[in-house]
Design an enzyme around this catalytic site. Sequence first.
Site, PDB file in Angstrom:
ATOM      1  N   TYR A  59       0.844  -1.200   0.000  1.00  0.00           N
ATOM      2  CA  TYR A  59       0.000   0.000   0.000  1.00  0.00           C
ATOM      3  C   TYR A  59       0.878   1.248   0.000  1.00  0.00           C
ATOM      4  CZ  TYR A  59      -4.939  -1.043   0.187  1.00  0.00           C
ATOM      5  OH  TYR A  59      -6.207  -1.383  -0.158  1.00  0.00           O
ATOM      6  N   GLU A  61      -0.477   4.799  -0.370  1.00  0.00           N
ATOM      7  CA  GLU A  61      -1.234   6.057  -0.467  1.00  0.00           C
ATOM      8  C   GLU A  61      -0.331   7.250  -0.197  1.00  0.00           C
ATOM      9  OE1 GLU A  61      -2.954   3.464   1.037  1.00  0.00           O
ATOM     10  OE2 GLU A  61      -5.121   3.885   0.927  1.00  0.00           O
ATOM     11  N   ASP A 206      -6.035  14.623 -24.581  1.00  0.00           N
ATOM     12  CA  ASP A 206      -6.003  13.206 -24.196  1.00  0.00           C
ATOM     13  C   ASP A 206      -5.368  12.464 -25.372  1.00  0.00           C
ATOM     14  OD1 ASP A 206      -6.478  10.528 -23.873  1.00  0.00           O
ATOM     15  OD2 ASP A 206      -8.582  10.730 -23.305  1.00  0.00           O
ATOM     16  N   THR A 233      -3.184   7.040 -21.537  1.00  0.00           N
ATOM     17  CA  THR A 233      -3.028   5.707 -20.988  1.00  0.00           C
ATOM     18  C   THR A 233      -1.631   5.227 -21.369  1.00  0.00           C
ATOM     19  OG1 THR A 233      -4.136   4.875 -22.966  1.00  0.00           O
ATOM     20  CG2 THR A 233      -5.454   5.033 -20.961  1.00  0.00           C
ATOM     21  N   LYS A 236      -1.430   1.588 -24.743  1.00  0.00           N
ATOM     22  CA  LYS A 236      -1.796   1.529 -26.166  1.00  0.00           C
ATOM     23  C   LYS A 236      -0.514   1.589 -27.004  1.00  0.00           C
ATOM     24  CE  LYS A 236      -6.496   3.356 -25.579  1.00  0.00           C
ATOM     25  NZ  LYS A 236      -6.648   3.961 -24.246  1.00  0.00           N
ATOM     26  N   ARG A 242      -1.362  -1.675 -18.410  1.00  0.00           N
ATOM     27  CA  ARG A 242      -2.614  -0.916 -18.339  1.00  0.00           C
ATOM     28  C   ARG A 242      -2.482   0.130 -17.234  1.00  0.00           C
ATOM     29  NH1 ARG A 242      -5.590  -3.720 -21.730  1.00  0.00           N
ATOM     30  NH2 ARG A 242      -7.236  -2.177 -21.662  1.00  0.00           N
TER      31      ARG A 242
HETATM   32  N1  DSN Z   1     -11.122   1.408 -25.074  1.00  0.00           N
HETATM   33  C1  DSN Z   1     -10.203   2.396 -25.548  1.00  0.00           C
HETATM   34  C2  DSN Z   1     -10.147   2.418 -27.018  1.00  0.00           C
HETATM   35  O1  DSN Z   1     -10.352   1.357 -27.562  1.00  0.00           O
HETATM   36  O2  DSN Z   1      -9.899   3.428 -27.647  1.00  0.00           O
HETATM   37  C3  DSN Z   1     -10.484   3.705 -25.005  1.00  0.00           C
HETATM   38  O3  DSN Z   1     -11.021   3.560 -23.737  1.00  0.00           O
END
Ligand code: DSN
Length: 428
Positions: A59, A61, A206, A233, A236, A242
Site C-alpha cells: 500500500y 497512499e 487526451d 493511458t 496503447k 494498463r
Molecule cells: N477502449 C479504448 C479504445 O479502444 O480506444 C479507449 O477507452
Amino acid sequence: MTRLQNSFRDFLLETDPEIFAAIAGEELRQQQGINLIPSENYTYPEVLAALGSVLTNKYCEGYPGRRYYAGQTFADRVENAARERACRLFRAEHANVQPLSGSPMNQAVYLAFMKPGDTILGMDLSHGGHLTHGAPVSHMGQLFNFVRYKTRPDQAGAIDFDEVRRLALETHPKIVLCGYTSYPREYDYAAFRSIASEVGALAMADVSHVAGMIAANVLPNPLDAGFDIVTTTTHKSLRGPRGGMILCRKQYAKQIDNSVFPGLQGGPHMNSIAAAAIAFRKAEETEFQNYARQTLANARALAEALSRAGVTLVTGGTSNHMMVADTIASFGIDGRQAEETLERIGIATNKQVIPDDPNPPLRPSGIRIGTPASTTRGMAEADMARIAGWIVDALRHSADTTRLFRLASEVKELSVAFPIPGFDNLPW
Ligand code: DSN
C-alpha cells in the site's frame, strides 16, 4: 525467462487449472490471430514481470516522501523513476503516474478544475470523442456540461475550427479538450491552444491513442504547443502496462496530485507504476522510434490498400495509426457483422460508430482498424497489403463459410510467422 518463473507456471497449473487454462488459451488466441484493434498492443516481458512482482503487495497512499504507511523505500524509488522518466520522455514539467487507467485519469483532471455544471468543450463522440469526453451515460457526462464540436466530412474530416471557436466564445468552457479515440487525422494543437487562450480556458489533450508516436517524436507533442494538461493511458501505442498518467505544467501540479489522491483514488498500483517506468525507458530507444515510424507507415499502407479495393474510409484515409471503415457503404453489412466475420478468420477489429451515425453503438455503421499491435510483432507494408486483401475478401463474402475457413488458415499462417516479442519468454 528464468526457471523460477517457469516454475510459477507449473505451480499455477497445479493449484488452479481453471485459471491456468484461461490464461494459456488467451496466450494461444493472441499468438494465432492478427490484432488490428488500434488501442491494444503486446507489452514487453519485463513489463509482465514487473506486473507480477511483489510490488503488488504494498500500500502506497500518498506520494514519494509523503506516504500514509511505512516501508516505502523501494516504492518511492519506483514512483520517482516513473515520474522522472515520464517527464523526460514527453518534455513535461510534472507527471502524476498514479491514475489506475484512462477513465480515472480524465475524471481527476475534470474534478481538479471544474465544479458540477461547468462547461467543457470536446469532440462529438461519433466523430471520435471518447466515453470519458462526455458520453451522456457516463457520470462525468451527467456532472458537467459537455459541449461538442465536430469534423467536416466535406473537408476530409478536418475539425471545424470556426465552430470550435464559436462554441468556445458562446459557452465559456473551463477546459478545451482535444484528443480522440477514433479520429484518424492530425490533431492541430496550435489551433486548440489559441482558442483556449482566447476564452481563458485550460488546453487539455487526451493523447492515449497516439502517445507512443509522440514519445518517439514522429507525431507532434501538445506540450510543445503550450498545452496545460496532457493525459494518456500507458498501454496503447506506448506498449506499457494498463494504466494512465497526467502530464502538466508545474503550476497545476498540486491541483492534479490532490485530485488523483486523495480526491479520487486510494492506493496506487505500484507494480503497474514500475511496469510503466520500464516502458517509458524503452520508449527512448532507437528501436522504439523505428517501431513508431513503422506503425504509421503500416497504417498508411493498410488504408491505401483498403481504399484501392473500394472500401470507404471515414475522412478518406489516415494520418496516424488507425482508420475507420464504413462497412455499410462498403459491404452492405453493419460494424457488428463485420467485426464478427473478421473474428471468424482470426482478425480482431472493433465495431465503431461513424460521424453522425444513424445506427446505434452496438450495431454501428463501421469498424475501427489500427496497426500498433501488428507492428510490434514485426509486420510491415507487404503484410498490410495481404491483410487488406483478407479483410475485403471476408467482408464481401461474409456468408461463404468455406471461403472464410480458407482465409482463416492463411491468417493463422502469417500470424504464427510473427511471434509476439518475448512470447517464449513470458513469465507465464
Ligand atoms: N477502449 C479504448 C479504445 O479502444 O480506444 C479507449 O477507452
